[in-house]
Design a protein around this motif. Sequence first.
Motif, mmCIF file in Angstrom:
data_model
loop_
_atom_site.group_PDB
_atom_site.id
_atom_site.type_symbol
_atom_site.label_atom_id
_atom_site.label_comp_id
_atom_site.label_asym_id
_atom_site.label_seq_id
_atom_site.Cartn_x
_atom_site.Cartn_y
_atom_site.Cartn_z
ATOM 1 N N GLN A 80 0.801 -1.225 0.000
ATOM 2 C CA GLN A 80 0.000 0.000 0.000
ATOM 3 C C GLN A 80 0.828 1.266 0.000
ATOM 4 O OE1 GLN A 80 -1.214 -0.372 4.716
ATOM 5 N NE2 GLN A 80 -2.573 0.739 3.379
ATOM 6 N N HIS A 81 1.986 1.266 0.658
ATOM 7 C CA HIS A 81 2.790 2.485 0.731
ATOM 8 C C HIS A 81 3.640 2.666 -0.526
ATOM 9 C CE1 HIS A 81 1.413 3.094 4.743
ATOM 10 N NE2 HIS A 81 1.915 1.945 5.154
ATOM 11 N N ARG A 82 3.778 1.605 -1.302
ATOM 12 C CA ARG A 82 4.506 1.712 -2.576
ATOM 13 C C ARG A 82 3.569 2.102 -3.707
ATOM 14 N NH1 ARG A 82 7.569 -3.640 -3.744
ATOM 15 N NH2 ARG A 82 8.442 -2.308 -5.379
ATOM 16 N N ALA A 83 2.278 2.045 -3.462
ATOM 17 C CA ALA A 83 1.288 2.383 -4.497
ATOM 18 C C ALA A 83 0.209 3.231 -3.858
ATOM 19 C CB ALA A 83 0.701 1.105 -5.090
ATOM 20 N N GLN A 84 0.571 4.447 -3.459
ATOM 21 C CA GLN A 84 -0.346 5.265 -2.677
ATOM 22 C C GLN A 84 -1.587 5.664 -3.466
ATOM 23 O OE1 GLN A 84 1.728 8.491 -0.795
ATOM 24 N NE2 GLN A 84 3.188 7.162 0.234
ATOM 25 N N VAL A 85 -1.424 5.948 -4.760
ATOM 26 C CA VAL A 85 -2.584 6.325 -5.572
ATOM 27 C C VAL A 85 -3.539 5.148 -5.700
ATOM 28 C CG1 VAL A 85 -3.363 7.056 -7.847
ATOM 29 C CG2 VAL A 85 -1.341 8.103 -6.838
ATOM 30 N N ALA A 86 -3.005 3.975 -6.043
ATOM 31 C CA ALA A 86 -3.841 2.784 -6.166
ATOM 32 C C ALA A 86 -4.482 2.435 -4.835
ATOM 33 C CB ALA A 86 -3.013 1.605 -6.679
ATOM 34 N N ASN A 87 -3.744 2.621 -3.760
ATOM 35 C CA ASN A 87 -4.275 2.352 -2.424
ATOM 36 C C ASN A 87 -5.492 3.226 -2.149
ATOM 37 O OD1 ASN A 87 -4.427 1.463 0.315
ATOM 38 N ND2 ASN A 87 -3.275 3.268 0.943
ATOM 39 N N ALA A 88 -5.412 4.492 -2.531
ATOM 40 C CA ALA A 88 -6.535 5.403 -2.320
ATOM 41 C C ALA A 88 -7.741 5.014 -3.160
ATOM 42 C CB ALA A 88 -6.103 6.838 -2.645
ATOM 43 N N VAL A 89 -7.493 4.589 -4.400
ATOM 44 C CA VAL A 89 -8.592 4.192 -5.291
ATOM 45 C C VAL A 89 -9.271 2.924 -4.780
ATOM 46 C CG1 VAL A 89 -9.194 3.428 -7.622
ATOM 47 C CG2 VAL A 89 -7.573 5.304 -7.308
ATOM 48 N N ALA A 90 -8.478 1.971 -4.298
ATOM 49 C CA ALA A 90 -9.048 0.718 -3.796
ATOM 50 C C ALA A 90 -9.992 0.972 -2.639
ATOM 51 C CB ALA A 90 -7.930 -0.237 -3.374
ATOM 52 N N GLY A 91 -9.654 1.936 -1.782
ATOM 53 C CA GLY A 91 -10.574 2.342 -0.723
ATOM 54 C C GLY A 91 -10.722 1.352 0.407
ATOM 55 N N VAL A 92 -9.641 0.714 0.807
ATOM 56 C CA VAL A 92 -9.688 -0.219 1.936
ATOM 57 C C VAL A 92 -9.517 0.569 3.234
ATOM 58 C CG1 VAL A 92 -8.621 -2.232 3.003
ATOM 59 C CG2 VAL A 92 -8.738 -2.048 0.511
ATOM 60 N N ALA A 93 -10.351 0.261 4.220
ATOM 61 C CA ALA A 93 -10.284 0.970 5.501
ATOM 62 C C ALA A 93 -8.982 0.649 6.228
ATOM 63 C CB ALA A 93 -11.477 0.582 6.373
ATOM 64 N N GLU A 94 -8.550 1.584 7.038
ATOM 65 C CA GLU A 94 -7.328 1.413 7.833
ATOM 66 C C GLU A 94 -7.658 0.953 9.240
ATOM 67 O OE1 GLU A 94 -4.251 1.630 6.960
ATOM 68 O OE2 GLU A 94 -4.444 2.467 4.949
ATOM 69 N N PRO A 95 -6.815 0.096 9.819
ATOM 70 C CA PRO A 95 -5.737 -0.641 9.146
ATOM 71 C C PRO A 95 -6.318 -1.783 8.317
ATOM 72 C CG PRO A 95 -5.910 -1.349 11.424
ATOM 73 C CD PRO A 95 -6.893 -0.229 11.263
ATOM 74 N N PRO A 96 -5.707 -2.132 7.200
ATOM 75 C CA PRO A 96 -6.289 -3.128 6.298
ATOM 76 C C PRO A 96 -6.068 -4.567 6.769
ATOM 77 C CG PRO A 96 -4.221 -2.330 5.403
ATOM 78 C CD PRO A 96 -4.477 -1.545 6.670
ATOM 79 N N GLY A 97 -6.857 -4.978 7.743
ATOM 80 C CA GLY A 97 -6.797 -6.355 8.223
ATOM 81 C C GLY A 97 -7.734 -7.250 7.435
ATOM 82 N N ALA A 98 -7.885 -8.478 7.885
ATOM 83 C CA ALA A 98 -8.713 -9.448 7.178
ATOM 84 C C ALA A 98 -10.160 -8.978 7.050
ATOM 85 C CB ALA A 98 -8.652 -10.803 7.889
ATOM 86 N N GLU A 99 -10.711 -8.400 8.125
ATOM 87 C CA GLU A 99 -12.100 -7.949 8.089
ATOM 88 C C GLU A 99 -12.285 -6.798 7.106
ATOM 89 O OE1 GLU A 99 -15.549 -6.198 11.131
ATOM 90 O OE2 GLU A 99 -13.666 -7.004 11.916
ATOM 91 N N GLU A 100 -11.336 -5.867 7.096
ATOM 92 C CA GLU A 100 -11.432 -4.723 6.187
ATOM 93 C C GLU A 100 -11.293 -5.168 4.728
ATOM 94 O OE1 GLU A 100 -10.795 -3.414 10.144
ATOM 95 O OE2 GLU A 100 -9.557 -4.781 8.946
ATOM 96 N N ILE A 101 -10.427 -6.143 4.481
ATOM 97 C CA ILE A 101 -10.242 -6.662 3.122
ATOM 98 C C ILE A 101 -11.521 -7.346 2.650
ATOM 99 C CG2 ILE A 101 -9.036 -8.429 1.790
ATOM 100 C CD1 ILE A 101 -7.325 -5.999 2.142
ATOM 101 N N THR A 102 -12.157 -8.120 3.517
ATOM 102 C CA THR A 102 -13.407 -8.799 3.168
ATOM 103 C C THR A 102 -14.508 -7.791 2.874
ATOM 104 O OG1 THR A 102 -12.822 -10.714 4.542
ATOM 105 C CG2 THR A 102 -15.155 -10.421 3.987
ATOM 106 N N THR A 103 -14.621 -6.766 3.708
ATOM 107 C CA THR A 103 -15.627 -5.725 3.497
ATOM 108 C C THR A 103 -15.400 -5.017 2.167
ATOM 109 O OG1 THR A 103 -15.861 -5.379 5.877
ATOM 110 C CG2 THR A 103 -16.591 -3.590 4.435
#
Length: 215
Positions: free
Chosen positions: A115-138
Motif C-alpha cells: 500500500q505504501h509503494r502504491a499510494q494512488v492505487a491504495n486510495a482508489v481501492a478504498g480499503v479501511a485502515e488498518p487493512p486487516g482481514a475484516e477490512e479486506i473482506t468488506t
Amino acid sequence: MNEGPGNRAPRPHKPLPFAPADFEPFTGGTDPARVSEAAHLAARALVRGGRESNDPAITKRLVKLADRQGLEAIAEMWAASPARSLPGALWRLYALRAATLRDPEGISIFFRAGQHRAQVANAVAGVAEPPGAEEITTMADAILSGAFDGDFDVALERSAAFCRVVALGQASVAVDRKAAHPEHAQALNKKAHQLVRTAEDLEGAAASWRKGELD
C-alpha cells in the motif's frame, strides 16, 4: 450398493437465476458463437437487473451469487469470455472476490506490504485502515456491490487498484523471501504478474464502459 469414487456421476450445477426465455435461443447446441452470445446476454441481464433495482437485498443477493451457485457455475458461463468484455469483467470481479474471501488474512498481508509503494492505487481501492482481514473482506463485497448499485467503471477501477497494491505487496514479499525460499518467491512473482495483467484488463474494461463500448 455404495458407489466407488470412479462410479459417481458428476454433481450438476444449480442453474444461474435468469429467466428461461433469456436462454431459449441458445438451447440444443455448443456452438462457441452461441455460447459467447449467451454469456453476454446473461451478463447484461445481471448488470441491468441490479442497476435498475433500488433494493439493497437484491444487490446483496447478486454480490453473493457465487457463494450460492458456486464459482464453477459462473466460470462455465463467463470465464472463457474476452477479458475486456462485460462477461469477462464480471468474471474477474467475482473471481477476485472469491480469492479474497478464501484467504483474507494472507491478502491483507500482501496489501499492507504494497500500500505504501502504491499510494494512488491504495486510495482508489478504498480499503479501511488498518487493512486487516475484516477490512479486506468488506472491501471485496463493497467493490462488487458497486458494480450493481453504483458506477460500474468505478467498481472496475477499484478492483484494478486493489490488484495493483496486492501485486506490489507480493513482489515485495518475494524479494524478502528469495534467499531462504526461492521457489515460494518465484511463485509470488508469478502471481504478482498475473494480478497486474488482471488490473490492466479491468482498467481497459472500465475505459470501454465509459465509452459505451463494453458488451
